[in-house]
Motif scaffolding. Structure first.
Motif, PDB file in Angstrom:
ATOM      1  N   GLY A 236      -9.654   5.390  -8.620  1.00  0.00           N
ATOM      2  CA  GLY A 236      -9.443   4.709  -7.342  1.00  0.00           C
ATOM      3  C   GLY A 236      -8.122   5.077  -6.703  1.00  0.00           C
ATOM      4  O   GLY A 236      -8.039   5.291  -5.494  1.00  0.00           O
ATOM      5  N   THR A 237      -7.069   5.169  -7.526  1.00  0.00           N
ATOM      6  CA  THR A 237      -5.753   5.527  -6.993  1.00  0.00           C
ATOM      7  C   THR A 237      -5.750   6.930  -6.395  1.00  0.00           C
ATOM      8  O   THR A 237      -5.235   7.160  -5.292  1.00  0.00           O
ATOM      9  CB  THR A 237      -4.698   5.441  -8.109  1.00  0.00           C
ATOM     10  N   LEU A 238      -6.336   7.881  -7.102  1.00  0.00           N
ATOM     11  CA  LEU A 238      -6.365   9.252  -6.594  1.00  0.00           C
ATOM     12  C   LEU A 238      -7.210   9.368  -5.327  1.00  0.00           C
ATOM     13  O   LEU A 238      -6.851  10.107  -4.399  1.00  0.00           O
ATOM     14  CB  LEU A 238      -6.906  10.187  -7.673  1.00  0.00           C
ATOM     15  N   LEU A 239      -8.316   8.641  -5.263  1.00  0.00           N
ATOM     16  CA  LEU A 239      -9.146   8.693  -4.056  1.00  0.00           C
ATOM     17  C   LEU A 239      -8.426   8.098  -2.853  1.00  0.00           C
ATOM     18  O   LEU A 239      -8.514   8.618  -1.735  1.00  0.00           O
ATOM     19  CB  LEU A 239     -10.464   7.955  -4.314  1.00  0.00           C
ATOM     20  N   VAL A 240      -7.698   7.004  -3.088  1.00  0.00           N
ATOM     21  CA  VAL A 240      -6.941   6.404  -1.979  1.00  0.00           C
ATOM     22  C   VAL A 240      -5.858   7.361  -1.489  1.00  0.00           C
ATOM     23  O   VAL A 240      -5.655   7.530  -0.278  1.00  0.00           O
ATOM     24  CB  VAL A 240      -6.337   5.059  -2.429  1.00  0.00           C
ATOM     25  N   GLN A 241      -5.143   7.994  -2.428  1.00  0.00           N
ATOM     26  CA  GLN A 241      -4.113   8.949  -2.025  1.00  0.00           C
ATOM     27  C   GLN A 241      -4.699  10.113  -1.239  1.00  0.00           C
ATOM     28  O   GLN A 241      -4.121  10.566  -0.246  1.00  0.00           O
ATOM     29  CB  GLN A 241      -3.387   9.469  -3.265  1.00  0.00           C
ATOM     30  N   ARG A 242      -5.852  10.569  -1.649  1.00  0.00           N
ATOM     31  CA  ARG A 242      -6.477  11.686  -0.934  1.00  0.00           C
ATOM     32  C   ARG A 242      -6.903  11.255   0.466  1.00  0.00           C
ATOM     33  O   ARG A 242      -6.760  12.013   1.433  1.00  0.00           O
ATOM     34  CB  ARG A 242      -7.687  12.168  -1.722  1.00  0.00           C
ATOM     35  N   ALA A 243      -7.412  10.044   0.614  1.00  0.00           N
ATOM     36  CA  ALA A 243      -7.823   9.554   1.928  1.00  0.00           C
ATOM     37  C   ALA A 243      -6.620   9.424   2.862  1.00  0.00           C
ATOM     38  O   ALA A 243      -6.697   9.738   4.046  1.00  0.00           O
ATOM     39  CB  ALA A 243      -8.539   8.215   1.786  1.00  0.00           C
ATOM     40  N   VAL A 244      -5.475   8.958   2.304  1.00  0.00           N
ATOM     41  CA  VAL A 244      -4.272   8.817   3.131  1.00  0.00           C
ATOM     42  C   VAL A 244      -3.778  10.182   3.601  1.00  0.00           C
ATOM     43  O   VAL A 244      -3.411  10.367   4.768  1.00  0.00           O
ATOM     44  CB  VAL A 244      -3.179   8.076   2.333  1.00  0.00           C
ATOM     45  N   ARG A 245      -3.773  11.175   2.714  1.00  0.00           N
ATOM     46  CA  ARG A 245      -3.339  12.514   3.117  1.00  0.00           C
ATOM     47  C   ARG A 245      -4.267  13.109   4.163  1.00  0.00           C
ATOM     48  O   ARG A 245      -3.817  13.767   5.112  1.00  0.00           O
ATOM     49  CB  ARG A 245      -3.293  13.428   1.877  1.00  0.00           C
ATOM     50  N   ALA A 246      -5.579  12.864   4.024  1.00  0.00           N
ATOM     51  CA  ALA A 246      -6.519  13.380   5.017  1.00  0.00           C
ATOM     52  C   ALA A 246      -6.284  12.746   6.379  1.00  0.00           C
ATOM     53  O   ALA A 246      -6.351  13.410   7.420  1.00  0.00           O
ATOM     54  CB  ALA A 246      -7.943  13.130   4.546  1.00  0.00           C
ATOM     55  N   ALA A 247      -5.993  11.437   6.377  1.00  0.00           N
ATOM     56  CA  ALA A 247      -5.748  10.765   7.653  1.00  0.00           C
ATOM     57  C   ALA A 247      -4.487  11.298   8.328  1.00  0.00           C
ATOM     58  O   ALA A 247      -4.445  11.482   9.548  1.00  0.00           O
ATOM     59  CB  ALA A 247      -5.638   9.261   7.428  1.00  0.00           C
ATOM     60  N   ARG A 248      -3.446  11.558   7.534  1.00  0.00           N
ATOM     61  CA  ARG A 248      -2.214  12.087   8.116  1.00  0.00           C
ATOM     62  C   ARG A 248      -2.435  13.479   8.689  1.00  0.00           C
ATOM     63  O   ARG A 248      -1.931  13.821   9.764  1.00  0.00           O
ATOM     64  CB  ARG A 248      -1.116  12.122   7.060  1.00  0.00           C
ATOM     65  N   THR A 249      -3.195  14.310   7.991  1.00  0.00           N
ATOM     66  CA  THR A 249      -3.466  15.669   8.480  1.00  0.00           C
ATOM     67  C   THR A 249      -4.246  15.635   9.787  1.00  0.00           C
ATOM     68  O   THR A 249      -3.961  16.365  10.735  1.00  0.00           O
ATOM     69  CB  THR A 249      -4.261  16.447   7.427  1.00  0.00           C
ATOM     70  N   THR A 250      -5.228  14.753   9.861  1.00  0.00           N
ATOM     71  CA  THR A 250      -6.025  14.623  11.093  1.00  0.00           C
ATOM     72  C   THR A 250      -5.159  14.169  12.252  1.00  0.00           C
ATOM     73  O   THR A 250      -5.272  14.653  13.386  1.00  0.00           O
ATOM     74  CB  THR A 250      -7.177  13.642  10.865  1.00  0.00           C
TER      75      THR A 250
END
Length: 273
Positions: A236-250
């Motif tokens: 769960g922690t890794l998935l949340v971190q990946r979602a946050v990075r994707a949002a910042r890139t977008t």
């Protein structure tokens, strides 16, 4: 995603190969039998004394919260025999009465909240072949003597120093009738190895069945639940971190659209469209 898979695989390997948490903390016990007759005959009643020792060296001191104890025998054909124990006056000392048919039997000690302990293999007619120790006893350690004249057979084991208990150890929990029954059982064991009345033996076997079921629900199964929880938390922690990075890139890739300047009084805004 590839990094996530690698992290989960590494975590799983560490958790599975590591011993249970309570085992690392010393949450284990040993069942040690009193000396048995040279030969046990089929279908003959024998009174057997045994000790349940935490860390293999001392009684479990938790105001009688150890739980049921006894001996569990498993035959080569899968037949099981359960014999519940009766507390004796000595700390961590119990006794039970067994009647075993001919054959080879795996003997386990039922130890209340602790995991069952491998005592050895009993051949009838014949005697017990002890199993190799499950926990290595360190030589040269210091051992506390919690007993009087009656002590566990292996005491003081491999200790270099024996010190007396600082305070009298609590006697086994139970009613006065249980204490008297334990004393009577001890006397019978010392005289001729005869069994108590059949009604008491039946009651012991019934309590032994309860002890066997308690052993099935021992806390040794808990680490597997902890593994599942740990894996879920990491994932769960890794998935949340990946979602946050994707949002910042977008957000960084969105085109810049400057706000329109409002026309001031007396000015005329000319649109380029």
């Amino acid at each position: 995603m590839r990094r996530l898979i690698l992290v989960l695989a590494a975590l799983t390997a560490v958790l599975v190969t590591a011993p249970p948490a309570h085992a690392r903390a010393g949450f284990w016990a040993v069942t040690e039998l009193d000396p048995l007759p040279a030969t046990l005959r089929p279908d003959v009643s024998y009174t057997v004394g045994y000790w349940v020792l935490q860390h293999g060296t001392h009684p479990y001191d938790d105001n009688g919260a150890l739980g049921p104890t006894g001996l569990l025998l498993t035959g080569e054909d899968g037949t099981t025999l359960s014999f519940g124990g009766t507390p004796l006056p000595d700390p961590a000392h119990y006794a039970t009465t067994i009647t075993v048919p001919a054959g080879r039997w795996r003997v386990q000690g039922v130890q209340g909240k602790f995991a069952p302990y491998e005592v050895g293999t009993l051949t009838v007619p014949g005697t017990l072949k002890p199993a190799p120790p499950q926990y290595a006893m360190q030589a040269g350690s210091e051992i506390t003597d919690y007993w009087g004249q009656v002590k566990p057979p292996g005491f003081p084991w491999k200790a270099a120093t024996v010190i007396p208990a600082r305070a009298p150890f609590a006697t086994p929990s139970g009613s006065a009738s249980e204490q008297k029954a334990g004393q009577a059982t001890a006397q019978a064991a010392g005289q001729a190895g005869l069994a108590p009345p059949s009604s008491q033996a039946a009651a012991m076997r019934a309590s032994g069945a309860t002890a066997a079921s308690a052993g099935d629900s021992s806390p040794w199964r808990q680490p597997y639940a902890l593994i599942v929880v740990a894996l879920a938390a990491v994932a769960g922690t890794l998935l949340v971190q990946r979602a946050v990075r994707a949002a910042r890139t977008t957000g960084r890739r969105e085109p810049y659209d400057p706000p329109e300047r409002e026309a001031r009084e007396g000015e005329e805004v000319i649109g380029l469209g």
